[in-house]
Design a protein around this motif. Structure first.
Motif, PDB file in Angstrom:
ATOM      1  N   THR A 173       5.942  12.060   6.423  1.00 31.78           N
ATOM      2  CA  THR A 173       5.666  10.730   5.683  1.00 31.78           C
ATOM      3  C   THR A 173       6.753   9.717   6.332  1.00 31.78           C
ATOM      4  O   THR A 173       7.276  10.201   7.245  1.00 31.78           O
ATOM      5  N   PHE A 174       6.488   8.600   6.122  1.00 31.29           N
ATOM      6  CA  PHE A 174       7.406   7.341   6.417  1.00 31.29           C
ATOM      7  C   PHE A 174       7.708   6.418   5.328  1.00 31.29           C
ATOM      8  O   PHE A 174       6.634   6.036   4.860  1.00 31.29           O
ATOM      9  N   LEU A 175       8.857   6.125   5.201  1.00 33.96           N
ATOM     10  CA  LEU A 175       9.256   5.139   4.093  1.00 33.96           C
ATOM     11  C   LEU A 175       8.754   5.532   2.860  1.00 33.96           C
ATOM     12  O   LEU A 175       8.668   4.704   1.926  1.00 33.96           O
ATOM     13  N   GLN A 176       8.537   6.599   2.553  1.00 29.95           N
ATOM     14  CA  GLN A 176       8.071   7.301   1.217  1.00 29.95           C
ATOM     15  C   GLN A 176       6.845   6.552   0.840  1.00 29.95           C
ATOM     16  O   GLN A 176       6.336   6.340  -0.298  1.00 29.95           O
ATOM     17  N   GLN A 177       6.060   6.039   1.800  1.00 27.99           N
ATOM     18  CA  GLN A 177       4.697   5.471   1.703  1.00 27.99           C
ATOM     19  C   GLN A 177       3.544   5.613   2.321  1.00 27.99           C
ATOM     20  O   GLN A 177       2.462   5.680   1.567  1.00 27.99           O
ATOM     21  N   PHE A 178       3.663   6.110   3.586  1.00 29.22           N
ATOM     22  CA  PHE A 178       2.758   6.369   4.338  1.00 29.22           C
ATOM     23  C   PHE A 178       2.825   7.877   4.961  1.00 29.22           C
ATOM     24  O   PHE A 178       3.682   8.245   5.244  1.00 29.22           O
ATOM     25  N   TYR A 179       1.574   8.235   5.309  1.00 28.89           N
ATOM     26  CA  TYR A 179       1.349   9.572   5.896  1.00 28.89           C
ATOM     27  C   TYR A 179       1.362   9.395   7.640  1.00 28.89           C
ATOM     28  O   TYR A 179       0.962   8.227   7.820  1.00 28.89           O
ATOM     29  N   ILE A 180       2.244  10.191   8.132  1.00 21.71           N
ATOM     30  CA  ILE A 180       2.207  10.107   9.711  1.00 21.71           C
ATOM     31  C   ILE A 180       1.459  11.289  10.253  1.00 21.71           C
ATOM     32  O   ILE A 180       2.276  12.350   9.814  1.00 21.71           O
ATOM     33  N   TYR A 181       0.321  11.111  11.143  1.00 19.77           N
ATOM     34  CA  TYR A 181      -0.008  12.441  11.451  1.00 19.77           C
ATOM     35  C   TYR A 181       0.409  12.768  12.970  1.00 19.77           C
ATOM     36  O   TYR A 181       0.256  11.748  13.640  1.00 19.77           O
ATOM     37  N   GLY A 182       0.992  13.827  13.166  1.00 20.83           N
ATOM     38  CA  GLY A 182       1.315  14.360  14.451  1.00 20.83           C
ATOM     39  C   GLY A 182       0.016  14.673  15.265  1.00 20.83           C
ATOM     40  O   GLY A 182      -0.628  15.742  14.742  1.00 20.83           O
ATOM     41  N   VAL A 212       0.766  -1.246   0.146  1.00 23.33           N
ATOM     42  CA  VAL A 212      -0.162  -0.207   0.147  1.00 23.33           C
ATOM     43  C   VAL A 212       0.631   1.363  -0.069  1.00 23.33           C
ATOM     44  O   VAL A 212       1.888   1.482   0.699  1.00 23.33           O
ATOM     45  N   VAL A 213       0.720   2.179  -0.999  1.00 25.36           N
ATOM     46  CA  VAL A 213       1.367   3.266  -1.014  1.00 25.36           C
ATOM     47  C   VAL A 213       0.338   4.636  -0.828  1.00 25.36           C
ATOM     48  O   VAL A 213      -0.350   4.910  -1.776  1.00 25.36           O
ATOM     49  N   GLU A 214       0.179   5.111   0.244  1.00 26.86           N
ATOM     50  CA  GLU A 214      -0.624   6.460   0.538  1.00 26.86           C
ATOM     51  C   GLU A 214      -0.359   7.384  -0.144  1.00 26.86           C
ATOM     52  O   GLU A 214      -1.141   8.268  -0.147  1.00 26.86           O
ATOM     53  N   LEU A 215       0.970   7.753  -0.392  1.00 26.02           N
ATOM     54  CA  LEU A 215       1.219   9.008  -0.782  1.00 26.02           C
ATOM     55  C   LEU A 215       0.904   9.141  -2.374  1.00 26.02           C
ATOM     56  O   LEU A 215       1.023  10.420  -2.912  1.00 26.02           O
TER      57      LEU A 215
END
Length: 101
Positions: free
Chosen positions: A60-69, A10-13
Motif C-alpha cells: 500500500t501507499f499513503l494508506q490509500q492505494f494498492y501498489i503491485y510489485g 480515491v481510497v482503494e483500500l
C-alpha cells in the motif's frame, strides 16, 4: 484559483486488491522513473505500454492505494505499479478451466 485534480479523493483500500499474487498482467501506459527506482535516471523509461509480467507482491501507499510489485521477466527487474496502470491478462482459474485432461 484553478482547481487541481488529484487522486487523493480515491481510497482503494476500502475494497480488496484488483489483482492476485502470480497473476499475469499487462502494463497499459509507459512508466518513467520518478526517482524511486535505483540505478535509473529520473525520467528514464522503466516500463513501456504493453510490457507483461507477474504480480509478486501487493503493498500500500499513503494508506490509500494498492501498489503491485510486478516482475517484468523481459527486463529482469520488478516495478511497483498502481492498479490503474495494469490490466489482467489471465488468472490461474481461467487457464485451468480451459485445459482438457
Amino acid at each position: 484559483m484553478a482547481k487541481i485534480s488529484r487522486d487523493s479523493d480515491v481510497v482503494e483500500l476500502t475494497a480488496p486488491p484488483w489483482f492476485e499474487y502470480g497473476q499475469k498482467v499487462r502494463v497499459i501506459k509507459t512508466i518513467r522513473n520518478d526517482g524511486t527506482f535505483p540505478g535509473k535516471d529520473i525520467g528514464e523509461v522503466l516500463v513501456r505500454k504493453g510490457d507483461m509480467g507477474y504480480v509478486t507482491s501487493i503493498g500500500t501507499f499513503l494508506q490509500q492505494f494498492y501498489i503491485y510489485g510486478v516482475d517484468l521477466i523481459e527486463h529482469g527487474y520488478r516495478v511497483g505499479l498502481r492498479g490503474k496502470e495494469l490490466e489482467k491478462i489471465e488468472t490461474f482459474s481461467e487457464t485451468e478451466s480451459t485445459t482438457e485432461i
